[in-house]
Design an enzyme around this catalytic site. Sequence first.
Site, PDB file in Angstrom:
ATOM      1  N   HIS A   8      39.472  -7.979  -5.303  1.00  0.00           N
ATOM      2  CA  HIS A   8      38.505  -7.893  -4.649  1.00  0.00           C
ATOM      3  C   HIS A   8      40.036  -8.309  -3.361  1.00  0.00           C
ATOM      4  O   HIS A   8      40.338  -7.308  -2.232  1.00  0.00           O
ATOM      5  CB  HIS A   8      38.094  -9.632  -3.961  1.00  0.00           C
ATOM      6  CG  HIS A   8      37.293  -9.160  -2.307  1.00  0.00           C
ATOM      7  ND1 HIS A   8      36.235  -9.710  -1.906  1.00  0.00           N
ATOM      8  CD2 HIS A   8      37.667  -8.481  -1.420  1.00  0.00           C
ATOM      9  CE1 HIS A   8      36.173 -10.152  -0.806  1.00  0.00           C
ATOM     10  NE2 HIS A   8      36.452  -9.356  -0.693  1.00  0.00           N
ATOM     11  N   GLU A  11      42.120  -5.215  -3.227  1.00  0.00           N
ATOM     12  CA  GLU A  11      40.663  -3.911  -2.817  1.00  0.00           C
ATOM     13  C   GLU A  11      40.965  -3.895  -1.539  1.00  0.00           C
ATOM     14  O   GLU A  11      41.354  -2.961  -0.810  1.00  0.00           O
ATOM     15  CB  GLU A  11      39.043  -4.381  -2.830  1.00  0.00           C
ATOM     16  CG  GLU A  11      38.092  -3.400  -1.724  1.00  0.00           C
ATOM     17  CD  GLU A  11      37.072  -4.759  -1.064  1.00  0.00           C
ATOM     18  OE1 GLU A  11      37.232  -4.563   0.086  1.00  0.00           O
ATOM     19  OE2 GLU A  11      36.729  -4.968  -2.405  1.00  0.00           O
ATOM     20  N   HIS A  12      41.129  -5.247  -0.263  1.00  0.00           N
ATOM     21  CA  HIS A  12      42.225  -4.860   0.786  1.00  0.00           C
ATOM     22  C   HIS A  12      43.607  -4.884   0.708  1.00  0.00           C
ATOM     23  O   HIS A  12      43.819  -3.821   1.604  1.00  0.00           O
ATOM     24  CB  HIS A  12      42.115  -6.537   1.271  1.00  0.00           C
ATOM     25  CG  HIS A  12      40.223  -7.215   1.160  1.00  0.00           C
ATOM     26  ND1 HIS A  12      40.093  -7.134   3.235  1.00  0.00           N
ATOM     27  CD2 HIS A  12      39.620  -7.156   0.549  1.00  0.00           C
ATOM     28  CE1 HIS A  12      38.768  -7.767   3.231  1.00  0.00           C
ATOM     29  NE2 HIS A  12      37.924  -7.917   1.498  1.00  0.00           N
ATOM     30  N   GLU A 109      36.444 -14.633   3.886  1.00  0.00           N
ATOM     31  CA  GLU A 109      35.280 -13.547   3.901  1.00  0.00           C
ATOM     32  C   GLU A 109      34.599 -14.328   2.765  1.00  0.00           C
ATOM     33  O   GLU A 109      32.897 -14.238   2.616  1.00  0.00           O
ATOM     34  CB  GLU A 109      35.007 -12.579   2.960  1.00  0.00           C
ATOM     35  CG  GLU A 109      34.750 -11.625   2.965  1.00  0.00           C
ATOM     36  CD  GLU A 109      35.278 -10.269   1.988  1.00  0.00           C
ATOM     37  OE1 GLU A 109      33.964  -9.254   1.566  1.00  0.00           O
ATOM     38  OE2 GLU A 109      35.481 -10.033   2.519  1.00  0.00           O
TER      39      GLU A 109
END
Length: 940
Positions: A8, A11-12, A109
């Site tokens: 994750h 991904e960013h 998040e």
Amino acid sequence: MDSTGVPHVLEHTVLCGSQKYPCRDPFFKMLNRSLSTFMNAFTASDYTMYPFSTQNPKDFQNLLSVYLDATFFPCLRELDFWQEGWRLEHEDPSDPQTPLIFKGVVFNEMKGAFTDNERIFSQHLQNKLLPDHTYSVVSGGDPLCIPELTWEQLKQFHTTHYHPSNARFFTYGNFPLEDHLKQIHEEALSKFQKMEESTAVPAQKYWDKPREFHITCGPDSLATDATKQTTVSVSFLLPDITNTFEAFTLNLLSSLLISGPNSPFYKALIESGLGTDFSPDVGYNGYTREAYFSVGLQGIAENDVKTVRELVDRTIEEVIEKGFEDDQIEALLHKIEIQMKHQSASFGMALTSYIASCWNHDGDPVELLQMGSQLTKFRKCLKENPKFLQEKVEQYFKNNPHRLTLSMKPDDRYYEKQTQMETEKLEQKVNSLSQADKKQIYEKGLELQKQQSKHQDASCLPALKVSDIEPTMPFTKFDIALSAGDVPVQYCPQPTNGIVYFRAFSSLNTLPEELRPFVPLFCTVLTKLGCGILNYREQAQQIELKTGGMTVTPHVLPDDSQLDTYEQGVLFSSLCLERNLPDMMHLWSEIFNNPCFEEEEHFKVLVRMSAQELSNGIPDSGHLYAALRAGKTLTPAGDLQETFSGMDQVKVMKRIAEMTDIKPILRKLPRIKKYLLNCDNMRCSVNATPQQMPQAEKEVENFLRNVGRSKKERKPVRPHIVEKPTPSGPSGGAHADGSQIIRKLITDPTFKPCQMKTHFVLPFPVNYVGECVRTVPYADPDHASLKILARLMTAKFLHTEIREKGGAYGGGAKVTHTGIFTLYSYRDPNSIETLQSFGKAIDWAKSGKFTQQDIDEAKLSVFSAVDSPVAPSDKGMDHFLYGLSDEMKQTYREQLFAVTHDKLTSVSHKYLGIGKSTHGLAILGPENSKLAKDPSWIIR
């Protein structure tokens, strides 16, 4: 293989600069340099997907180039990693020894994600049902584990997984495939050697006996009955998803077991009255290598866990014995036929998601898309063996030892404990640092701040120009004719693949004020309580057999030229295959003329489900609730929108769900029916192929002749009504006989906007912040300037302040048809600081510190939304609902093109500054001592 959230964070991070595009944030920069209709990235349990879409071929090449370079050749410099993964910040910059605070986009998040109790339950369910490999960890990252991730781990994960040998490419649309293949080959594939390292997920070992687990979560702040907040489900491991026919069959079987009031588990669990709704993740889940099926209840008493488990077992036994009715199976197959024909604007996106998991495990994606042949095979199996489905139930549910019972109950100290663990982890980290480490981290923090505040040169990124945008928009042709005497019907011929789309809009002007808060509930239950000679089960069956769904929703429609004028009503929508049109219109006639409001027990069930869904939706849509509340006192329409779909509605529904005697509410429904379900103030629309129109005209005429009219003329409740004809023009709008749609709008000349500040205290560790400003309606030339300004403020100021520096998951500005300018943040660790950032953003806009390039980029971004694809079923809807003609939209388009630097600074000064217009503020989030002490805030 751990819960640090490495995929994750990656991904960013990969979208934050690459070899060919070495600027800080290509992903967010490209949002403003492109006409993309979609750009994002998702991390699932076992893959990350980077999807984008655009209708412009040059733009497609640009975006593909940026995504390819970002994915395979990112600049994984240490500094970038700190920036997007999390951020270290000092409470007191002058003292390097003060405790460090962990902050960051991914961190916040995931903290936000785990305020959602359904998400907590689903996560544990997967982790515990598939405990042997990657599914036993949190791929998105557990907030307590994210700080453990090292830069080396991140780089290693990228080397192993982000390689063409481990990638799959999917394109959908009408641009030439050869061009895509050539670009993918030249810019990525040709630069790598094949890699043998395997990232395959091994099969989960089957258990020899069932297992049981108990977990805790945060309390539901909106529930009044603390004794009924437990959730339980029973889940079964199913075969590998690459066995496409078995997966197709089990997916269908799952729908038969849980969908709608005729399904066995709905009857056994939902109608037992034990809980409020099905447990999270109910049904078939095919996103992991082995699929699973889950069923249970939420909102139950703790001592009913065993009862629910027994009900699940008993229902499985009954299904094995009795099977399913033919009509239930036919209704399901009919649903698939409609799904295959109905075109949405994001059809390609839906297909990508549909095949991603199976293809990721080397299943055959083409086989998966051949639904027609799967259906044929399914029908053949049923014909050859009438007990085909019962045998599957016996095999996979009754005789399956790999089953998990998971229960979850709230702990009042849940968030307190999470915070405590976070604080302890932080102290432990700080204590392990030497003075030299602290100094280095402090200096890095300062360097990061400097980097974040630096002007970014994005000239290396490809960009479209404003001249690449089409100057004119395509116009939609339609006709309007009066039917059954005086009801206007809009006919819009479209390539709908043999499906007919019908809508009716009915005014609420005559409805007494005290009934208004109950309109959303009336809409929810109207098509679910039975009608005419059909009880609610038979009605559900008919709706599934003959239509693609019938929905009723309240609408507050703004006027395009007056802020204090609006239309209120209810929209009835449905679709069906051409052959079923008479049946669908007959169902609407029965719902209008003879709705059933006697089923008290089923009404209770629907109320409980509806209230639970609303409450569960807050963590996902908190920013929308904050914006609705902030706009409540700015326009008359804003007040009604809050009543229909804001926190007020959530609380009304929660209160009704907990009433011991629900009869007084049920008695309100026939009263609402009297004012709403007639054709006194109605208009209709049909979207279908030209060949279908003659039959559609006939059926709509029959329907309108069947629907009753009021015996006496009813006066509107509000005194000021404006009759406004929708504009006619070359694109259609008026029929040869001069027919037009006349909208009856409410206006309130005495309305005075006022400021209101509300803080909804909720047990979340993050905030949702909204500030609304009253500006101008759609037709005012300033509206177009405000539209560009909102985009400009988001991209050039708010994104940096709220996401990059503040650590919120998202934030920005927007202005809608309503003329309300909204500043918002989402899953935000800050609240008061964010409101200060909103103030700074307005000062920045007034100062005019932006370039022509910035304005052009904002225009590109706005046009990508204005020109996003519209499905055939939705063409002409702006005219039907809002009274907007294509000519008006073209004028607005020209106003957008004409926005200049001067116009932007002018509207900033004119509307946004303090004292210029009325502002409303709202925050949803944890207790806040500063707000509590401030008398100007209402604490709810």
